[in-house]
Design a protein around this motif. Sequence first.
Motif, PDB file in Angstrom:
ATOM      1  N   LYS A 111       0.866  -1.209  -0.109  1.00 63.09           N
ATOM      2  CA  LYS A 111      -0.052   0.050   0.155  1.00 63.09           C
ATOM      3  C   LYS A 111       0.840   1.253  -0.003  1.00 63.09           C
ATOM      4  N   VAL A 112       0.527   2.144  -0.672  1.00 65.40           N
ATOM      5  CA  VAL A 112       1.436   3.224  -1.005  1.00 65.40           C
ATOM      6  C   VAL A 112       0.398   4.607  -0.402  1.00 65.40           C
ATOM      7  N   HIS A 113       0.895   5.157   0.478  1.00 66.27           N
ATOM      8  CA  HIS A 113       0.051   6.154   1.089  1.00 66.27           C
ATOM      9  C   HIS A 113       0.860   7.487   0.537  1.00 66.27           C
ATOM     10  N   SER A 114      -0.121   8.095  -0.302  1.00 68.90           N
ATOM     11  CA  SER A 114       0.661   9.645  -0.917  1.00 68.90           C
ATOM     12  C   SER A 114      -0.009  10.562   0.005  1.00 68.90           C
ATOM     13  N   PHE A 115       0.811  11.758   0.062  1.00 65.00           N
ATOM     14  CA  PHE A 115       0.232  13.051   0.893  1.00 65.00           C
ATOM     15  C   PHE A 115       1.212  14.112   0.407  1.00 65.00           C
ATOM     16  N   ALA A 116       0.588  15.352   0.507  1.00 69.33           N
ATOM     17  CA  ALA A 116       1.257  16.418  -0.008  1.00 69.33           C
ATOM     18  C   ALA A 116       2.188  17.072   0.710  1.00 69.33           C
ATOM     19  N   LYS A 117       3.242  17.575   0.091  1.00 68.90           N
ATOM     20  CA  LYS A 117       4.361  18.153   0.902  1.00 68.90           C
ATOM     21  C   LYS A 117       4.541  19.760   0.386  1.00 68.90           C
ATOM     22  N   LYS A 118       5.370  20.569   1.131  1.00 67.42           N
ATOM     23  CA  LYS A 118       5.720  21.876   0.551  1.00 67.42           C
ATOM     24  C   LYS A 118       7.283  21.743  -0.195  1.00 67.42           C
ATOM     25  N   PRO A 124       3.892  18.796  -5.379  1.00 68.90           N
ATOM     26  CA  PRO A 124       4.687  17.878  -4.691  1.00 68.90           C
ATOM     27  C   PRO A 124       4.037  16.977  -3.884  1.00 68.90           C
ATOM     28  N   THR A 125       4.344  15.667  -3.832  1.00 69.32           N
ATOM     29  CA  THR A 125       3.841  14.676  -3.045  1.00 69.32           C
ATOM     30  C   THR A 125       4.750  13.761  -2.458  1.00 69.32           C
ATOM     31  N   SER A 126       4.496  13.097  -1.287  1.00 67.42           N
ATOM     32  CA  SER A 126       5.722  12.333  -0.519  1.00 67.42           C
ATOM     33  C   SER A 126       5.028  10.996  -0.328  1.00 67.42           C
ATOM     34  N   PHE A 127       5.642   9.964   0.052  1.00 64.02           N
ATOM     35  CA  PHE A 127       5.031   8.557   0.135  1.00 64.02           C
ATOM     36  C   PHE A 127       5.361   7.893   1.399  1.00 64.02           C
ATOM     37  N   THR A 147       2.490  19.418   9.483  1.00 63.19           N
ATOM     38  CA  THR A 147       1.568  18.433  10.279  1.00 63.19           C
ATOM     39  C   THR A 147       1.403  17.297   9.666  1.00 63.19           C
ATOM     40  N   ILE A 148       1.386  17.311   8.436  1.00 68.07           N
ATOM     41  CA  ILE A 148       1.005  16.149   7.326  1.00 68.07           C
ATOM     42  C   ILE A 148       2.173  15.200   7.478  1.00 68.07           C
ATOM     43  N   VAL A 149       3.102  15.851   7.237  1.00 72.90           N
ATOM     44  CA  VAL A 149       4.545  15.088   7.331  1.00 72.90           C
ATOM     45  C   VAL A 149       4.928  14.589   8.716  1.00 72.90           C
ATOM     46  N   LYS A 150       4.513  15.227   9.710  1.00 75.99           N
ATOM     47  CA  LYS A 150       4.792  14.720  11.048  1.00 75.99           C
ATOM     48  C   LYS A 150       3.977  13.606  11.385  1.00 75.99           C
ATOM     49  N   GLN A 151       2.604  13.654  10.926  1.00 78.41           N
ATOM     50  CA  GLN A 151       1.796  12.517  11.103  1.00 78.41           C
ATOM     51  C   GLN A 151       2.041  11.332  10.269  1.00 78.41           C
ATOM     52  N   GLN A 152       2.777  11.541   9.287  1.00 79.62           N
ATOM     53  CA  GLN A 152       3.234  10.226   8.463  1.00 79.62           C
ATOM     54  C   GLN A 152       4.462   9.518   9.158  1.00 79.62           C
ATOM     55  N   VAL A 153       5.380  10.468   9.516  1.00 81.10           N
ATOM     56  CA  VAL A 153       6.622  10.016  10.184  1.00 81.10           C
ATOM     57  C   VAL A 153       6.425   9.037  11.193  1.00 81.10           C
ATOM     58  N   LYS A 154       5.461   9.540  12.061  1.00 76.28           N
ATOM     59  CA  LYS A 154       5.185   8.896  13.518  1.00 76.28           C
ATOM     60  C   LYS A 154       4.861   7.527  12.885  1.00 76.28           C
ATOM     61  N   GLN A 155       4.380   7.034  11.864  1.00 74.96           N
ATOM     62  CA  GLN A 155       3.884   5.689  11.633  1.00 74.96           C
ATOM     63  C   GLN A 155       4.937   4.858  11.018  1.00 74.96           C
ATOM     64  N   CYS A 156       6.263   5.560  10.662  1.00 80.13           N
ATOM     65  CA  CYS A 156       7.210   4.725  10.030  1.00 80.13           C
ATOM     66  C   CYS A 156       8.395   4.024  10.733  1.00 80.13           C
ATOM     67  N   HIS A 157       8.678   2.875  10.558  1.00 85.13           N
ATOM     68  CA  HIS A 157       9.730   2.278  10.845  1.00 85.13           C
ATOM     69  C   HIS A 157      11.160   2.597  10.292  1.00 85.13           C
TER      70      HIS A 157
END
Length: 268
Positions: A111-118, A124-127, A147-157
Amino acid sequence: MVEICALASGSNGNCYYVGNEDEAVLIDVGISRRQVLKRMKEVKLNINKVKAIFISHEHADHIRGLRVLSDMNEIDAYLTKATFSKTRNDNQPKRIGIFKAGDIITVGNIKVHSFAKKHDAIDPTSFRVEIDGVNVGVLTDLGTADTIVKQQVKQCHALFLESNYDERLLEEGPYPIYLKNRVKSDRGHLSNDQAVKLVDSLKDTPLETILLSHISADNNQVEIAMKSFQMVSDRYKIYPTSRYAATPIYTFEKALNENEQASQLKMF
Ligand SMILES: [Zn+2]
Ligand SMILES: [Zn+2]
């Protein structure tokens, strides 16, 4: 077993691999197909496992090799509509999947979760790549960790995390003022200090490994970036990436989901 590798990272070209025994995805193809294949071979990765390519934005260092790799190896390429509109005519592949930031794209069991970044690109998007319960964030070309980036980072191994410039080297370096301001702006790149601050603020997250990415050749040095991360090196494994060669492959055991954890507990 999940395997990750930066095949190339930096302003000459970016290409990040995330996969398991059966399938894999690439994030960005900023190097030629020839280089992708050569570097994969050197670290014993198999291009036939790659089921999709995701493009973060239209800058040449992220998209240069897209059409040739996608067309010749028949790999689906995913871009946002706006990013596709900025892709040069001679770099548009035949197999296109269009997504928008926020979409979750399923590729086999990945599953690839995409999200907007600045960043100073059109869309621009990150994954965050989720595979066998392991989450791998690919976060380069970030003006700011919002905030979006931080939320995504929190879930990463594991993270491919931009550590683009040292603030003093950028200031004293050869770039013209407008370019220095562009790099520093919240649509530019993350500095070593900004990247450290982001991971230092994390508490109780599964993060274990960070690959320092998109390290500038003019405004940074691998040693300086690594030194900046010393303050968190008791909590995380930190490795550099390179523009010239693939990193070693870093592996992660399959992470159990909540149901699997519960059934394992019952067994005791
Ligand atoms: Zn870039
Ligand atoms: Zn860029």
